[in-house]
Write a protein that holds these residues in place. Structure first.
Motif, mmCIF file in Angstrom:
data_model
loop_
_atom_site.group_PDB
_atom_site.id
_atom_site.type_symbol
_atom_site.label_atom_id
_atom_site.label_comp_id
_atom_site.label_asym_id
_atom_site.label_seq_id
_atom_site.Cartn_x
_atom_site.Cartn_y
_atom_site.Cartn_z
ATOM 1 N N SER A 57 0.845 -1.212 0.000
ATOM 2 C CA SER A 57 0.000 0.000 0.000
ATOM 3 C C SER A 57 0.869 1.246 0.000
ATOM 4 O O SER A 57 0.532 2.263 -0.609
ATOM 5 N N LEU A 58 2.010 1.143 0.664
ATOM 6 C CA LEU A 58 2.920 2.277 0.783
ATOM 7 C C LEU A 58 3.547 2.644 -0.575
ATOM 8 O O LEU A 58 3.741 3.813 -0.895
ATOM 9 N N LYS B 290 2.256 2.018 -3.576
ATOM 10 C CA LYS B 290 1.278 2.289 -4.639
ATOM 11 C C LYS B 290 1.259 3.750 -5.108
ATOM 12 O O LYS B 290 1.216 3.999 -6.319
ATOM 13 N N PRO B 291 1.291 4.748 -4.167
ATOM 14 C CA PRO B 291 1.280 6.146 -4.627
ATOM 15 C C PRO B 291 2.479 6.489 -5.514
ATOM 16 O O PRO B 291 2.349 7.230 -6.483
ATOM 17 N N LEU B 292 3.641 5.907 -5.192
ATOM 18 C CA LEU B 292 4.841 6.166 -6.009
ATOM 19 C C LEU B 292 4.617 5.639 -7.426
ATOM 20 O O LEU B 292 4.894 6.346 -8.416
ATOM 21 N N ALA C 7 1.749 5.096 -8.911
ATOM 22 C CA ALA C 7 0.698 5.886 -9.568
ATOM 23 C C ALA C 7 1.270 7.211 -10.076
ATOM 24 O O ALA C 7 0.939 7.654 -11.177
ATOM 25 N N THR C 8 2.164 7.814 -9.286
ATOM 26 C CA THR C 8 2.783 9.089 -9.690
ATOM 27 C C THR C 8 3.628 8.888 -10.939
ATOM 28 O O THR C 8 3.518 9.641 -11.920
ATOM 29 N N LYS D 106 3.395 6.612 -13.137
ATOM 30 C CA LYS D 106 2.541 6.260 -14.266
ATOM 31 C C LYS D 106 1.895 7.497 -14.890
ATOM 32 O O LYS D 106 1.789 7.608 -16.101
ATOM 33 N N SER D 107 1.451 8.438 -14.040
ATOM 34 C CA SER D 107 0.634 9.537 -14.566
ATOM 35 C C SER D 107 1.410 10.809 -14.914
ATOM 36 O O SER D 107 0.967 11.580 -15.750
#
Lengths: 195, 262
Positions: free
Chosen positions: B95-96, B98-100, B102-103, B105-106
């Motif tokens: 979970s930790l 995932k934001p990296l 996602a960043t 990727k986008s």
């Protein structure tokens, strides 16, 4: 071998409720029963694969040969490698086991090239090679035709002499022929539900 | 022989398309049909490439860019594999991270380049390559680990199969196809992103620097020559990588991957 006060639930449904079950040690035990009566669950509890139950098992075996309902072979390993993966050494050689299970010439074959019955025999060879003190077998001969069963079963049981063996089966005739002790889980469940 | 003929025909087809495209462009723009400096013909690009081959700086830049990208790819691959193993064991870490992912990727690569330009000028292209490769390797290896056959894990548990044997007989054969697929797509991306970062933020001795200079001088022939060089190096790189993977991990690969392009 005794299992005392066994309680096992799947959600709200109790498969065993304070049941006590006894098996003869160093003998062939057969478990019969309808589908859903808890035969496989009982084997999983005894093997230690299912730890979410209440009750006591004694004695606790540490070296257990398991034959699962499905062959469960490693797809990238050959037949010989699948058999030898369980132990560094064994009283049996792979060639001997392949011979008694009528799998000669298949040592280097990959599981994908074998029929369902052949895969199941490899799974049996794996269990024999491991040579556990306790053998837990879930419908091990179901995939074999009658002729083959008649030829190889005496050979297998010869090698299981002196071991504690628990076999789950639907085949009453087979149980009568080879078992020292037959346990009918339907009867246990019925007696529990009528209490 | 059949394969060589196929490759030749495909190459000739695309060279033909290239000639046709230049011709159509020149006609539309009303430019000289025999020579177009903005959209050069294949033969002009090849002549320029041969001229580049005579310059020592070509080799120096190519080797340094190659080393930078290989080093970053190796670091990102190692990090991706290790993180996937750890995250498959500890859900919270997944979970930790995932934001990296996602960043990365986008957010467009250019944004990262502009940020890193001010922070770590020389290391920009390496960090960009790592950022591009890491998520692909991580996601694929993680997926591979999660797809390990639970029934076979039970066999390992029942027979008390030692960890080393479990890794060799179960984990590697399951995860390896995911890893190979990740690596082959990541290598292409590493090239694209790494050289783009070099061009936007050019370190010394880099292909990106030459591309950047060619762009400033509006020397499209040289730009095309460098692009052709990149295509050729990438093809060789992928070919060598596949050979290495097949040689080292052959027994853990499924038959279709083992025999691909044999």
């Amino acid at each position: 071998m005794k299992i005392n006060n066994l309680t096992k639930r799947f959600g709200r449904k109790a498969v065993f409720e304070n049941a006590s079950i006894e098996f003869e040690e160093n003998k062939i035990n057969y478990i019969l029963g309808e589908s859903g009566s808890g035969k496989t669950t009982l084997l999983r509890i005894i093997s230690g694969l299912d730890k979410s139950f209440k009750g006591e098992i004694s004695p606790q075996y540490t070296k257990i040969s398991c034959v699962f309902q499905e062959p469960r072979l490693f797809p990238n390993l050959t037949v010989a490698e699948n058999i030898k993966i369980t132990a560094e050494s064994s009283p049996y050689t792979v060639d001997d086991l392949l011979k008694i299970l009528e799998l000669e010439g298949e040592a280097d074959a990959l599981p994908a090239s074998l029929s369902g019955g052949m895969k199941m025999r490899v799974s049996l060879a794996r269990a024999l090679y491991y040579n556990g003190d306790l053998f837990l077998m879930d419908e091990p001969f179901g995939a074999l035709n009658d002729e083959l069963r008649q030829r190889i079963l005496p050979e297998i049981f010869k090698r299981l002499e002196g071991k504690t063996v628990i076999i789950v089966s639907h085949n009453v005739e087979e149980a009568k022929s080879y078992a020292s002790n037959i346990l009918n889980l339907d009867l246990i469940n019925n007696s529990l539900s009528s209490k | 022989m059949k394969k060589a003929l196929k490759i030749t025909l495909v190459t000739l087809f695309w060279i033909g398309i290239w000639y046709l495209a230049v011709l159509i462009y020149s006609l539309i723009k009303g430019m000289d049909l025999s020579y177009n400096p903005l959209f050069p013909y294949p033969h002009d690009v090849i002549i320029r490439l041969f001229k580049l081959l005579l310059e020592p700086s070509f080799y120096l830049s190519t080797v340094f860019s190659l080393l930078r990208i290989i080093a970053s790819t190796v670091i990102a691959t190692a990090l991706g594999v290790l993180s996937a193993i750890v995250c498959s064991k500890i859900n919270f870490l997944n979970s930790l991270i995932k934001p990296l992912l996602a960043t990365v990727k986008s957010v467009p690569v250019t944004v990262f380049v502009f940020i890193l330009y001010l922070l770590v000028f020389d290391l920009t292209s390496m960090i960009i390559t790592i950022l591009m490769v890491f998520p692909i390797v991580f996601a694929n290896v993680y997926e591979g680990i999660k797809n390990i056959d639970r029934d076979l894990l039970e066999v390992c548990q029942a027979y008390k199969i030692p960890r080393k044997k479990r890794i060799v007989s179960l984990y590697l054969p399951t995860v390896m196809p995911y890893f190979v697929s990740a690596l082959t797509s990541a290598v292409g991306l590493a090239w694209k992103a790494g050289i783009a970062a070099e061009a936007l933020c050019p370190p010394e001795n880099s292909m990106g620097l030459h591309i950047s200079l060619a762009k400033q001088n509006i020397d499209n022939e040289e730009l095309f020559a460098w692009a052709l060089t990149l295509v050729l190096i990438n093809l060789v790189f992928e070919f060598v990588l596949k050979k290495i993977i097949r040689a080292v991990f052959k027994r853990y690969l499924p038959n279709e991957v083992r025999n691909e392009n044999k």
